[in-house]
Design an enzyme around this catalytic site. Structure first.
Site, PDB file in Angstrom:
ATOM      1  CD  GLU A 153      -2.994   3.615  -4.903  1.00  0.00           C
ATOM      2  OE1 GLU A 153      -4.062   3.065  -5.241  1.00  0.00           O
ATOM      3  OE2 GLU A 153      -2.025   2.986  -4.491  1.00  0.00           O
ATOM      4  NE  ARG A 196      -4.270  -1.429   0.062  1.00  0.00           N
ATOM      5  CZ  ARG A 196      -4.409  -2.396  -0.840  1.00  0.00           C
ATOM      6  NH1 ARG A 196      -3.457  -2.617  -1.736  1.00  0.00           N
ATOM      7  NH2 ARG A 196      -5.500  -3.140  -0.859  1.00  0.00           N
ATOM      8  CG  HIS A 220      -3.738  -0.178  -6.605  1.00  0.00           C
ATOM      9  ND1 HIS A 220      -3.992   0.411  -5.403  1.00  0.00           N
ATOM     10  CD2 HIS A 220      -3.813  -1.521  -6.373  1.00  0.00           C
ATOM     11  CE1 HIS A 220      -4.239  -0.515  -4.487  1.00  0.00           C
ATOM     12  NE2 HIS A 220      -4.129  -1.694  -5.051  1.00  0.00           N
TER      13      HIS A 220
END
Lengths: 341, 341
Positions: free
Chosen positions: B288, B259, B307
């Site tokens: 993000e 993450r 991602h």
């Protein structure tokens, strides 16, 4: 051949220019000369340190070969070998190439002159295997598309064309050191690895199953990945053509880290055109260097890396790790591993 | 909650719109409803085939949750979950996410309502591991430079910056399913793999050695590759900052598939700037989506893949392979594996 002069008890060559040579005094009873092709990737400093020798320079390979005492060992490479060097070689001399491939060397002439020849088949295997897998994954993880997005500062998740290889079938054509290194790594990726090997009996390597070249079509059947890691011989020339590419899955990725002419250029272009394979990753091409008007350059799904798979900053150390014990065996017992001639 | 109607002996939902749901009749005594979040990657066709059910559509998630009989299972994802769905959930309902990460889910509210929650930790591991290694090798095999040369039809062998990982040390921070999948693959690349894991005792996985988080600096010491595969928690937030990056080799490649906030953005930018690491491969960033004015976009030695590491055309099949037996266990014995709440 005349012997070269010794300076203050340490055997060295007083030579000048771009050519490197070293004489090793770790095995005084052998006292054999090492001559290095200036085009071979050998770390002269490391060689000097590990042999406790001064490494000096010379400009003319053939002259130095002639000047060294026989039997000598000549460290050359497939890329830099020149048939001119033959004149400097004589009976019982040992020529070794720093890599796996040796199609540039005149094996018949070595035989005629009773010159021994070895390759270093395992030397480049780790980096070539990593390079082959890097090329493969660049396609299936769509790295170039992500890089283009990055250049436009564009955060966009990609799904189309993204896949992974766990659970799929890979066919590794050629199970030498490079093929084995690829098989080991792709086995850990969860792939079922089929290998193609001339002597398929009594196999105990990293592939899950092995096929003889006569069963090539079976080995390629429904493969999602094809790795070409065979040397160039009469048997492997155009070994992979239309009928072979027709065996694979239509989303297969073909990776060639062997030699260009193993894969028929027209056949791979046609297969990309009619989508009977997904992509071709070519570290080697036919011919090399690839002419700028070649169609291979232009396809999105062809990736070319200019015969650089064996490049690595660790490469010269790798060569010496293999070469120094081999040199010791040769000096003390005249034995050579990986002998081709 | 009211039960949905059955049609001609086969239990189905007559619903319309973009929302999918299915009722499974393979375990008649259980007769439990499956509700699917439209944002979750689940192959409705495959689910219908494998459960021998008709899959119909609905447009409103919360309504469908309310309409289904309890206990139901709700298949959602970290990316698509909305707290609005809570209103449709009640005691003993089971929420599962299709992936490993679950920081978007309201675990406290699940606890309050006695809603069970599981993740699918192994589900995405193969493709995330492949993606992580693809990003790593794109740097160390200089794939983007080769691609640029190809666009200019330029055959130029590259030596500078080319390396390989065999014999080097990799530190995998987080040895969940993804970390283990990475460790297995990089072990086969000939790397020595150190893992960092909360419960480091009695370890029997793919890493060669395991360090507790308190020994993170030792685990990172002289590492050539760092793989970040931890979930985001209070403990892992900014776990990797300047002092951690200072431990690695100066040519280390840092790969984050965990993450974004695990890696401090300022610290990685500074490390790239002053060359205390070689490169950063970021599938995840903080925040993000990464804003277009972020400095991360602009570095040659930072690679961003938005991602997408878990994306794969095989993904929906993977989810069902895990989910269907889990559903059967839940129906027959009320047992749940990978339970978070």
């Amino acid at each position: 051949m005349r012997s070269l002069h010794d300076i203050s008890g340490v055997t060295t060559f007083a030579l000048v220019g771009r050519f490197n040579t070293v004489r090793r005094n770790l095995f005084p009873m052998a006292n054999r000369d090492i001559v290095i092709d200036p085009g071979a990737f050998v770390d002269r400093g490391d060689l000097a340190r590990r042999t406790e020798q001064t490494v000096l320079e010379n400009s003319n390979v053939t002259e130095t070969l002639e000047a060294a005492s026989s039997p000598l060992v000549f460290i050359s490479s497939n890329r830099s070998w020149s048939d001119e060097y033959l004149a400097g070689l004589s009976q019982r001399d040992w020529v070794t190439t720093t890599g796996a491939g040796y199609d540039a060397f005149p094996l018949d002439q070595f035989r005629e002159r009773d010159v021994r020849f070895t390759n270093q088949p395992g030397n480049n295997a780790p980096q070539v295997a990593e390079h082959a897998i890097a090329m493969l994954l660049s396609i299936t993880r769509r790295l170039f598309q992500f890089r283009t997005q990055q250049q436009h500062r564009e955060w966009k998740r990609i799904s189309e064309g993204m896949t992974h290889h766990s659970g799929d079938v890979c066919c590794v054509v050629g199970l030498g050191h490079i093929g084995e290194a690829i098989a080991k790594r792709l086995g850990a990726f969860g792939m079922t690895v089929r290998g193609v090997k001339r002597s398929a009996s009594n196999y105990s390597g990293n592939a899950d199953s092995v096929y003889p070249p006569t069963s090539l079509h079976d080995a390629l059947s429904e493969a999602g990945v094809v790795m070409l890691s065979v040397p160039l011989t009469d048997e492997t020339h155009h070994m992979i053509g239309k009928s072979e590419l027709d065996q694979t899955r239509s989303d297969a990725v073909i990776v060639n880290v062997g030699r260009g002419p193993v894969l028929e250029t027209e056949a791979i272009v046609a297969a990309i055109e009619d989508r009977s394979v997904r992509a071709a990753c070519l570290d080697v091409t036919d011919p090399e260097p690839l002419p700028s008007d070649s169609p291979l350059w232009t396809y999105e799904n062809i990736f070319i890396t200019a015969h650089s798979a064996s490049r690595s900053d660790k490469r010269t150390g790798q060569f010496l790790d293999e070469f120094l014990p081999a040199f010791e065996r040769w000096c003390t017992s005249d034995q050579l591993e990986h002998r081709i001639v």
